[in-house]
Design a protein around this motif. Structure first.
Motif, short mmCIF file in Angstrom:
data_model
loop_
_atom_site.label_atom_id
_atom_site.label_comp_id
_atom_site.label_asym_id
_atom_site.label_seq_id
_atom_site.Cartn_x
_atom_site.Cartn_y
_atom_site.Cartn_z
N PHE A 283 0.83 -1.19 0.00
CA PHE A 283 0.00 0.00 0.00
C PHE A 283 0.87 1.25 0.00
N GLU A 284 1.95 1.22 0.78
CA GLU A 284 2.87 2.36 0.83
C GLU A 284 3.48 2.61 -0.54
N ALA A 285 3.88 1.53 -1.22
CA ALA A 285 4.47 1.67 -2.55
C ALA A 285 3.47 2.26 -3.54
N GLU A 286 2.22 1.80 -3.46
CA GLU A 286 1.19 2.31 -4.36
C GLU A 286 0.92 3.79 -4.11
N GLU A 287 0.84 4.19 -2.83
CA GLU A 287 0.59 5.59 -2.51
C GLU A 287 1.75 6.47 -2.99
N ASN A 288 2.98 5.98 -2.89
CA ASN A 288 4.13 6.75 -3.37
C ASN A 288 4.10 6.88 -4.88
N GLY A 341 0.45 19.12 -4.05
CA GLY A 341 0.70 19.20 -5.48
C GLY A 341 -0.48 18.62 -6.24
N ARG A 342 -0.59 18.96 -7.51
CA ARG A 342 -1.71 18.46 -8.32
C ARG A 342 -1.38 17.04 -8.78
N THR A 343 -1.54 16.10 -7.86
CA THR A 343 -1.11 14.72 -8.08
C THR A 343 -2.28 13.75 -7.90
N ALA A 344 -2.03 12.52 -8.32
CA ALA A 344 -3.03 11.46 -8.12
C ALA A 344 -3.26 11.20 -6.63
N TYR A 345 -2.22 11.41 -5.82
CA TYR A 345 -2.35 11.24 -4.37
C TYR A 345 -3.31 12.27 -3.79
N ALA A 346 -3.20 13.52 -4.25
CA ALA A 346 -4.12 14.57 -3.80
C ALA A 346 -5.55 14.24 -4.21
N ALA A 347 -5.70 13.66 -5.40
CA ALA A 347 -7.03 13.27 -5.87
C ALA A 347 -7.63 12.18 -4.99
N GLU A 348 -6.81 11.20 -4.63
CA GLU A 348 -7.32 10.12 -3.78
C GLU A 348 -7.69 10.65 -2.40
N ARG A 349 -6.86 11.52 -1.84
CA ARG A 349 -7.18 12.10 -0.54
C ARG A 349 -8.49 12.89 -0.60
N THR A 350 -8.71 13.58 -1.71
CA THR A 350 -9.93 14.35 -1.89
C THR A 350 -11.15 13.43 -1.89
N ILE A 351 -11.09 12.35 -2.67
CA ILE A 351 -12.23 11.42 -2.77
C ILE A 351 -12.50 10.78 -1.41
N THR A 352 -11.45 10.35 -0.72
CA THR A 352 -11.61 9.71 0.59
C THR A 352 -12.22 10.66 1.61
N ASP A 353 -11.71 11.91 1.63
CA ASP A 353 -12.23 12.89 2.58
C ASP A 353 -13.70 13.19 2.29
N TYR A 354 -14.04 13.28 1.02
CA TYR A 354 -15.44 13.56 0.66
C TYR A 354 -16.35 12.42 1.10
N LEU A 355 -15.95 11.19 0.84
CA LEU A 355 -16.79 10.04 1.18
C LEU A 355 -16.95 9.89 2.69
N ASP A 356 -15.88 10.14 3.43
CA ASP A 356 -15.93 9.92 4.88
C ASP A 356 -16.58 11.07 5.64
N HIS A 357 -16.38 12.30 5.16
CA HIS A 357 -16.72 13.43 6.01
C HIS A 357 -17.56 14.53 5.37
N LEU A 392 -6.86 5.52 -10.29
CA LEU A 392 -5.70 6.40 -10.20
C LEU A 392 -4.40 5.64 -10.44
N LEU A 393 -4.32 4.41 -9.94
CA LEU A 393 -3.12 3.59 -10.21
C LEU A 393 -2.99 3.29 -11.69
N PHE A 394 -4.13 3.06 -12.35
CA PHE A 394 -4.11 2.81 -13.80
C PHE A 394 -3.56 4.02 -14.53
N LEU A 395 -3.98 5.22 -14.13
CA LEU A 395 -3.46 6.43 -14.74
C LEU A 395 -1.95 6.57 -14.48
N ALA A 396 -1.52 6.20 -13.28
CA ALA A 396 -0.12 6.34 -12.91
C ALA A 396 0.77 5.40 -13.70
#
Length: 397
Positions: A283-288, A341-357, A392-396
């Motif tokens: 998971f750490e490798a994927e997030e990086n 930064g405008r990254t796939a990681y920022a996008a994932e954090r955005t989706i997760t934050d929206y779904l949870d909170h 997002l991993l597919f895009l990466a």
């Protein structure tokens, strides 16, 4: 310097009263904004933020003003003390705190006041001057005091606390980790243990240095309302609210139903959970990978459209709601991009934050059954999180 103790006492009390008033004002403002909802008897449930699902009760004075706001820890206190063992003092200040922790499961069960067992007794009822037996209906009962925990059917199998939790003991010994917390909730209807995964996940080491500390939690129930389960989660359970948060924000989960064949799955669980460290590393490798992937705003729009599709024949109201969601997510993404930064990681954090909170709340009825609380308990957003991660991993790649 001369100190007037009476004046000091008066000032201290005035400060305390003003602090309570300020807390009450802030609490009322959250109610007015729709962030907190009343659920009856001066009890409230939080609907947004990290504490979504948390419950409070308030004490009022004779004029109806709030004097005190009390968070509900939900810990079992039927044995005369709070049923909690933890390595770190919790916000409520309850339980047995053992700095540094311990590794022996029997000692943990004793300190957490969950070293009792549960039996299944027939449901009896009175009729026409006699006592009858309800066919195929049983009560689960604590053997340390006879407290009834729930009503179950004939096929329901009681899982003793030690039996469910002991399969984690070999992980504690193998990886030299300690039990972080253990305890009981709601008079013992639910019990839990957690241990910290030895190695934290670090996203973008030397750059963002986002550290994710994960815990392995096992949760057993005795009231017939849920399966036993283990989850990998960023939450250390120390009360009823953090138990809900742990299941809500789980990044991996495994569960068994309370049937005779259920316990045979423990061996599979031991194997699966033994892979937790490998999972964490992957998971750490994927997030990086996501951190190193720049994302165009058009790609973010496509991600949103792929997660929440809108039918061509959708009504105007549905299209309007979809546009509002789209605009909110885009704004959140821009906010995340300022730090990450405008990254796939920022996008994932955005989706997760929206779904949870941030996802809107639509009550299913006028009672307590609020949609967000139910969504948190059922984990119905997990599929969307996984889908976003895969896209997002597919895009990466």
């Amino acid at each position: 310097m001369t100190t007037d103790v009476n004046a000091a006492f008066t000032q201290e009390k005035e400060d305390q009263i003003e602090a309570v008033r300020e807390e009450a004002r802030a609490f009322q403002e959250r109610i007015d904004r729709g962030e907190i909802a009343p659920i009856g008897d001066d009890r409230y449930r939080v609907l947004t933020g990290w504490d979504a699902g948390e419950t409070f009760s308030v004490q009022r004075n004779t004029e109806g003003r709030i004097e005190q706001i009390l968070a509900q820890h939900g810990l079992d206190t039927t044995t005369g003390g709070a049923a909690l063992y933890t390595t770190t003092p919790a916000w409520h200040g309850l339980g047995a705190v053992i700095p540094g922790g311990i590794t022996d499961i029997d000692e943990v069960l004793k300190l957490a006041r969950i070293d009792w067992e549960v039996s299944k007794r027939p449901v009896l009822y009175e009729w026409d001057g006699g006592i009858r037996d309800a066919v195929d209906r049983y009560v689960t009962v604590r053997t340390d005091g006879g407290a009834a925990l729930g009503t179950v059917g004939d096929r329901y199998e009681v899982f003793q606390n030690r039996r469910v939790f002991e399969f984690l003991q070999d992980l504690a010994q193998r990886y030299d980790v300690v039990w972080e917390s253990a305890g009981a909730l709601r008079e013992g209807r639910k019990v839990f243990v957690t241990m910290r995964i030895p190695h934290s996940l670090v996203i973008d080491r030397g750059g963002l240095d986002d550290e994710i500390v994960l815990y392995l939690a096992a949760i057993n129930s005795h009231d017939g309302t849920s399966s036993a389960e283990s989850v990998v989660t960023p939450w250390r359970i120390a009360c009823g609210n953090t138990e809900r948060f742990a299941t809500r924000d789980a990044v991996h989960r495994w569960g068994i139903r309370h049937t005779k064949g259920g316990l045979t799955a423990l061996e599979e669980a031991r194997r699966t959970l033994g892979l937790t460290l490998d999972y964490a590393k992957a998971f750490e490798a994927e997030e990086n990978t996501l951190v190193r992937t720049d994302l165009l705003i058009d790609d973010f729009h496509k991600l949103i459209d792929g997660l929440w599709t809108v039918d061509e024949d959708a009504k105007d109201r549905a299209r309007s709601f979809a546009q509002q969601r789209h605009d909110e997510l885009e704004g959140m993404f821009h906010d995340e991009a300022r730090r990450l930064g405008r990254t796939a990681y920022a996008a994932e954090r955005t989706i997760t934050d929206y779904l949870d909170h941030r996802m809107g709340v639509v009550p299913r009825n006028l009672g307590e059954d609020l949609a967000r609380a139910q969504r948190s308990l059922e984990g119905t957003n997990d599929d969307l999180k996984s889908k976003a991660h895969r896209k997002l991993l597919f895009l990466a790649r």
